[in-house]
Design a protein around this motif. Structure first.
Motif, PDB file in Angstrom:
ATOM      1  N   GLU A  88       0.830  -1.205   0.000  1.00 14.83           N
ATOM      2  CA  GLU A  88       0.000   0.000   0.000  1.00 14.83           C
ATOM      3  C   GLU A  88       0.866   1.257   0.000  1.00 14.83           C
ATOM      4  N   GLN A  89       1.957   1.244   0.766  1.00 14.47           N
ATOM      5  CA  GLN A  89       2.865   2.389   0.776  1.00 14.47           C
ATOM      6  C   GLN A  89       3.581   2.531  -0.564  1.00 14.47           C
ATOM      7  N   ALA A  90       3.894   1.397  -1.192  1.00 11.10           N
ATOM      8  CA  ALA A  90       4.553   1.453  -2.501  1.00 11.10           C
ATOM      9  C   ALA A  90       3.642   2.115  -3.531  1.00 11.10           C
ATOM     10  N   LYS A  91       2.353   1.813  -3.485  1.00 14.77           N
ATOM     11  CA  LYS A  91       1.419   2.434  -4.427  1.00 14.77           C
ATOM     12  C   LYS A  91       1.339   3.939  -4.210  1.00 14.77           C
ATOM     13  N   GLN A  92       1.486   4.358  -2.964  1.00 14.61           N
ATOM     14  CA  GLN A  92       1.473   5.793  -2.694  1.00 14.61           C
ATOM     15  C   GLN A  92       2.722   6.472  -3.252  1.00 14.61           C
ATOM     16  N   ARG A  93       3.831   5.752  -3.290  1.00 14.58           N
ATOM     17  CA  ARG A  93       5.050   6.325  -3.851  1.00 14.58           C
ATOM     18  C   ARG A  93       4.970   6.438  -5.368  1.00 14.58           C
ATOM     19  N   PHE A  94       4.099   5.642  -5.977  1.00 17.01           N
ATOM     20  CA  PHE A  94       3.947   5.650  -7.438  1.00 17.01           C
ATOM     21  C   PHE A  94       2.474   5.846  -7.795  1.00 17.01           C
ATOM     22  N   THR A 112       8.663  -3.039  -5.181  1.00 17.93           N
ATOM     23  CA  THR A 112       7.923  -3.211  -6.424  1.00 17.93           C
ATOM     24  C   THR A 112       8.817  -2.968  -7.626  1.00 17.93           C
ATOM     25  N   ARG A 113       8.323  -3.283  -8.796  1.00 23.25           N
ATOM     26  CA  ARG A 113       8.960  -2.911 -10.049  1.00 23.25           C
ATOM     27  C   ARG A 113       7.873  -2.596 -11.063  1.00 23.25           C
ATOM     28  N   HIS A 147      -1.941  -0.145 -10.914  1.00 25.46           N
ATOM     29  CA  HIS A 147      -1.187  -1.085 -10.093  1.00 25.46           C
ATOM     30  C   HIS A 147      -1.808  -2.477 -10.210  1.00 25.46           C
ATOM     31  N   SER A 148      -0.981  -3.483 -10.104  1.00 25.86           N
ATOM     32  CA  SER A 148      -1.471  -4.859 -10.110  1.00 25.86           C
ATOM     33  C   SER A 148      -2.011  -5.218  -8.740  1.00 25.86           C
ATOM     34  N   ASP A 149      -2.303  -6.503  -8.524  1.00 25.64           N
ATOM     35  CA  ASP A 149      -2.730  -6.938  -7.202  1.00 25.64           C
ATOM     36  C   ASP A 149      -1.513  -7.106  -6.293  1.00 25.64           C
ATOM     37  N   GLU A 150      -1.764  -7.391  -5.014  1.00 29.21           N
ATOM     38  CA  GLU A 150      -0.680  -7.473  -4.029  1.00 29.21           C
ATOM     39  C   GLU A 150       0.240  -8.651  -4.296  1.00 29.21           C
ATOM     40  N   ARG A 151      -0.273  -9.681  -4.953  1.00 32.93           N
ATOM     41  CA  ARG A 151       0.569 -10.844  -5.223  1.00 32.93           C
ATOM     42  C   ARG A 151       1.685 -10.500  -6.203  1.00 32.93           C
ATOM     43  N   GLN A 152       1.361  -9.772  -7.271  1.00 28.44           N
ATOM     44  CA  GLN A 152       2.374  -9.419  -8.265  1.00 28.44           C
ATOM     45  C   GLN A 152       3.167  -8.179  -7.869  1.00 28.44           C
ATOM     46  N   LYS A 153       2.519  -7.219  -7.208  1.00 28.67           N
ATOM     47  CA  LYS A 153       3.175  -5.984  -6.764  1.00 28.67           C
ATOM     48  C   LYS A 153       3.891  -5.286  -7.917  1.00 28.67           C
ATOM     49  N   LEU A 154       3.139  -4.970  -8.959  1.00 27.93           N
ATOM     50  CA  LEU A 154       3.696  -4.294 -10.122  1.00 27.93           C
ATOM     51  C   LEU A 154       3.079  -2.913 -10.281  1.00 27.93           C
TER      52      LEU A 154
END
Length: 250
Positions: free
Chosen positions: A142-148, A176-177, A218-225
């Motif tokens: 969730e924090q990664a999505k906020q960064r991107f 993430t990537r 963003h993808s789902d949490e499993r892929q984290k893309l």
């Protein structure tokens, strides 16, 4: 195929071990889990540097808790233990080096005052991630999505080609990537052009290429893309760039 898990086991109170975990300055993603009452584990996902880094952490933790056990197991090779006391490794059992089997008597977990019956618990926690995480030294998805956020322009390097699909992008983020689908390269691309891209990944930007892209979702949490686009129209309408990863030097 062998299964490998590794980590550090310590005895401590939860407030103390949480504070110790928060103070660890590690370049690896780590997780803190409760194994039993007063027994905690610090573990890292599989990584080539993980054993050395976890042994360093075991030495640090033992300076405060008194003792710590570096715990490594490979189903193909066997178990490797190092017992740390007040910052120093004092006992070792290494299945790959018979000359270093200096453990002596007693179970490794019992050396730190823990029941040896917890070996199965340690395996489940370190390998299968079945225990609730008390703390994590890396931000979550969730924090990664906020960064991107969607609409943000980002920078990165092409890390890998996905045959018939697109490219993965290293964004300089541990959580993430990025991923650019074949449909997100060209404005108004016809079906023939898209199929050419799918069948000829050499037409994608080469691995190592420095690129800019726009976050589409963003993808789902499993892929984290982080889903990216590089169409000219997308780049023209994107927000100000985010802080970029260090650009490779020529």
């Amino acid at each position: 195929m062998s299964l490998v898990f590794h980590g550090v086991v310590v005895r401590s109170s939860e407030p103390k071990v949480r504070a110790l975990f928060a103070s660890l300055n590690s370049y690896l993603p780590l997780r803190l889990v409760r194994l039993d009452d007063g027994v905690f584990g610090v573990y890292a996902k599989q990584h080539g540097d993980a054993p050395d880094e976890l042994r360093r952490i075991a030495a640090l933790l033992s300076q405060v808790t008194g003792t710590a056990l570096f715990y490594w197991d490979d189903t193909r090779v066997g178990s490797w233990f190092q017992f740390f006391k007040h910052g120093r490794m004092t006992r070792e059992l290494d299945p790959c080096n018979p000359s270093r089997k200096s453990w002596g008597k007693g179970d490794p977990l019992e050396a730190i005052g823990v029941s040896k019956s917890l070996h199965k618990v340690v395996e489940e926690a370190f390998l299968w991630d079945l225990h609730a995480c008390l703390a994590d030294n890396r931000p979550g998805w969730e924090q990664a999505k906020q960064r991107f956020p969607v609409g943000r322009r980002v920078f990165g390097t092409v890390a890998e080609h996905l045959q018939h699909g697109g490219v993965f992008v290293d964004l300089g983020d541990l959580e993430t990537r990025g991923f650019i689908d074949v449909l997100e390269f060209l404005d108004d691309a016809d079906k023939v052009t898209i199929e050419r891209l799918r069948m000829a990944p050499e037409l994608f930007p080469p691995v190592g290429t420095w690129i800019q892209a726009v976050v589409l979702g963003h993808s789902d949490e499993r892929q984290k893309l982080v889903l990216l686009g590089v169409k000219p129209s997308q780049l023209r309408g994107s927000a100000e760039p985010a802080a970029a990863a260090d650009r490779p030097r020529d």
